[in-house]
Design a protein around this motif. Structure first.
Motif, PDB file in Angstrom:
ATOM      1  N   ALA A   9      47.716  24.614  31.100  1.00 40.27           N
ATOM      2  CA  ALA A   9      46.755  25.221  32.125  1.00 40.27           C
ATOM      3  C   ALA A   9      45.308  25.369  31.559  1.00 40.27           C
ATOM      4  O   ALA A   9      45.243  25.823  30.267  1.00 40.27           O
ATOM      5  CB  ALA A   9      47.014  26.397  32.758  1.00 40.27           C
ATOM      6  N   ARG A  10      44.351  25.156  32.232  1.00 45.01           N
ATOM      7  CA  ARG A  10      43.025  25.159  31.885  1.00 45.01           C
ATOM      8  C   ARG A  10      42.449  26.540  32.472  1.00 45.01           C
ATOM      9  O   ARG A  10      42.589  26.447  33.913  1.00 45.01           O
ATOM     10  CB  ARG A  10      41.979  24.055  32.098  1.00 45.01           C
ATOM     11  N   PRO A  11      42.095  27.615  31.820  1.00 44.19           N
ATOM     12  CA  PRO A  11      41.454  28.802  32.696  1.00 44.19           C
ATOM     13  C   PRO A  11      40.240  28.220  33.591  1.00 44.19           C
ATOM     14  O   PRO A  11      39.415  27.577  33.332  1.00 44.19           O
ATOM     15  CB  PRO A  11      41.045  29.647  31.710  1.00 44.19           C
ATOM     16  N   LEU A  12      40.189  29.068  34.558  1.00 41.70           N
ATOM     17  CA  LEU A  12      39.096  28.954  35.442  1.00 41.70           C
ATOM     18  C   LEU A  12      38.554  30.307  35.667  1.00 41.70           C
ATOM     19  O   LEU A  12      39.392  31.274  36.312  1.00 41.70           O
ATOM     20  CB  LEU A  12      39.586  28.210  37.081  1.00 41.70           C
ATOM     21  N   ALA A  13      37.123  30.547  35.367  1.00 42.06           N
ATOM     22  CA  ALA A  13      36.785  32.051  35.623  1.00 42.06           C
ATOM     23  C   ALA A  13      36.230  31.917  37.093  1.00 42.06           C
ATOM     24  O   ALA A  13      35.562  31.428  37.639  1.00 42.06           O
ATOM     25  CB  ALA A  13      35.369  32.091  34.725  1.00 42.06           C
ATOM     26  N   VAL A  14      36.933  33.203  37.663  1.00 45.95           N
ATOM     27  CA  VAL A  14      36.603  33.530  39.122  1.00 45.95           C
ATOM     28  C   VAL A  14      36.272  35.091  39.199  1.00 45.95           C
ATOM     29  O   VAL A  14      37.202  35.783  38.802  1.00 45.95           O
ATOM     30  CB  VAL A  14      37.634  33.048  40.024  1.00 45.95           C
ATOM     31  N   LEU A  15      35.240  35.398  39.732  1.00 47.10           N
ATOM     32  CA  LEU A  15      35.110  36.784  40.387  1.00 47.10           C
ATOM     33  C   LEU A  15      34.866  36.908  41.677  1.00 47.10           C
ATOM     34  O   LEU A  15      34.401  36.011  42.417  1.00 47.10           O
ATOM     35  CB  LEU A  15      33.629  37.206  39.690  1.00 47.10           C
ATOM     36  N   SER A  16      35.659  37.841  42.320  1.00 46.82           N
ATOM     37  CA  SER A  16      35.713  38.022  43.621  1.00 46.82           C
ATOM     38  C   SER A  16      34.333  38.711  44.157  1.00 46.82           C
ATOM     39  O   SER A  16      33.706  38.996  43.303  1.00 46.82           O
ATOM     40  CB  SER A  16      37.232  38.874  44.165  1.00 46.82           C
ATOM     41  N   ALA A  17      34.516  38.844  45.660  1.00 44.00           N
ATOM     42  CA  ALA A  17      33.047  39.389  46.203  1.00 44.00           C
ATOM     43  C   ALA A  17      32.593  40.838  45.563  1.00 44.00           C
ATOM     44  O   ALA A  17      31.766  41.175  45.270  1.00 44.00           O
ATOM     45  CB  ALA A  17      33.213  39.454  47.444  1.00 44.00           C
ATOM     46  N   ASP A  18      34.092  41.672  45.094  1.00 44.94           N
ATOM     47  CA  ASP A  18      33.905  43.002  44.799  1.00 44.94           C
ATOM     48  C   ASP A  18      33.707  43.041  43.350  1.00 44.94           C
ATOM     49  O   ASP A  18      33.855  44.003  42.661  1.00 44.94           O
ATOM     50  CB  ASP A  18      34.872  44.077  45.445  1.00 44.94           C
ATOM     51  N   GLY A  19      33.674  41.850  42.493  1.00 45.45           N
ATOM     52  CA  GLY A  19      33.679  41.889  41.109  1.00 45.45           C
ATOM     53  C   GLY A  19      34.996  41.748  40.500  1.00 45.45           C
ATOM     54  O   GLY A  19      34.819  41.693  39.188  1.00 45.45           O
ATOM     55  N   THR A  20      36.008  41.938  41.194  1.00 44.97           N
ATOM     56  CA  THR A  20      37.498  41.849  40.547  1.00 44.97           C
ATOM     57  C   THR A  20      37.654  40.327  39.798  1.00 44.97           C
ATOM     58  O   THR A  20      37.413  39.478  40.401  1.00 44.97           O
ATOM     59  CB  THR A  20      38.501  42.051  41.649  1.00 44.97           C
ATOM     60  N   PRO A  21      37.841  40.409  38.631  1.00 40.39           N
ATOM     61  CA  PRO A  21      38.217  39.143  37.825  1.00 40.39           C
ATOM     62  C   PRO A  21      39.645  38.657  38.373  1.00 40.39           C
ATOM     63  O   PRO A  21      40.725  39.350  38.442  1.00 40.39           O
ATOM     64  CB  PRO A  21      38.121  39.586  36.556  1.00 40.39           C
TER      65      PRO A  21
END
Length: 194
Positions: A9-21
């Protein structure tokens, strides 16, 4: 038939609207139909492994750990309905890049999250189709589930299909154990990505 060996798997950096990774990972080649996989309650992105094995050769699959599950923390407000839909929106935005749309596939809680999120016009505009599996797990038959429960799930599946916005093609999988297999889920996704 599952692939003999799947690329890591390749990581995908995602931050939610409240900053939660959010822990998210990509499987499959770029430039192929995109599918966002949303697992159910008490599961993780790994729940989708049998389906990923079947589709990774010709689909870009994005699996993520739902808030408070797997490697994604609960975040400041915990896993509320609003937070879960914002998380899905963040994953969809991060994975699309230059793409127009993706298929959204969900299990149980993931199916409900998709239905809530797709009511947002922005999410709906980027959704090519929805595969809803209101079941506890796609990777194995639902051992020990009685017929009454199966019929209840079938009725739930029909109701979920009825509330999905008409502009989004939707396929609902439900019913007896033999219909709820990784192959059936993969086939449903293929039908929506054609």
């Amino acid at each position: 038939m599952p692939t003999a060996t799947r690329a890591p798997a390749r990581p995908l950096a995602v931050l939610s609207a409240d900053g939660t990774p959010l822990h998210a990972e990509l499987h499959g080649p770029e430039g192929t139909p995109a599918v966002v996989l949303v697992h159910g309650l008490g599961q993780s992105a790994a729940t989708w492994s049998p389906v990923i094995d079947l589709l990774a050769a010709d689909h870009l699959l994005i699996a993520y750990d739902v808030r408070g599950h797997g490697r994604t923390p609960a975040g400041p407000g915990g896993p509320s309905a609003r937070a879960l839909t914002q998380d899905l929106t963040a994953v969809l935005t991060a994975c699309l890049g230059g793409r127009e749309r993706a298929v959204l596939a969900g299990l149980g809680l993931g199916a409900a999250t998709i239905l809530a999120a797709v009511r947002d016009p922005l999410v709906r505009a980027h959704t090519a189709g929805i595969l809803n599996c209101p079941t506890p797990h796609p990777a194995a038959p639902l051992a020990g589930v009685n017929r009454r429960t199966q019929h209840a799930w079938s009725r739930t599946a029909a109701a979920l299909g009825a509330v999905t916005p008409a502009a989004v093609p939707t396929l609902v999988l439900g019913g007896p154990d033999e219909y709820l297999t990784p192959s059936a889920v993969a086939h449903g996704i293929r039908r929506l990505t054609v």
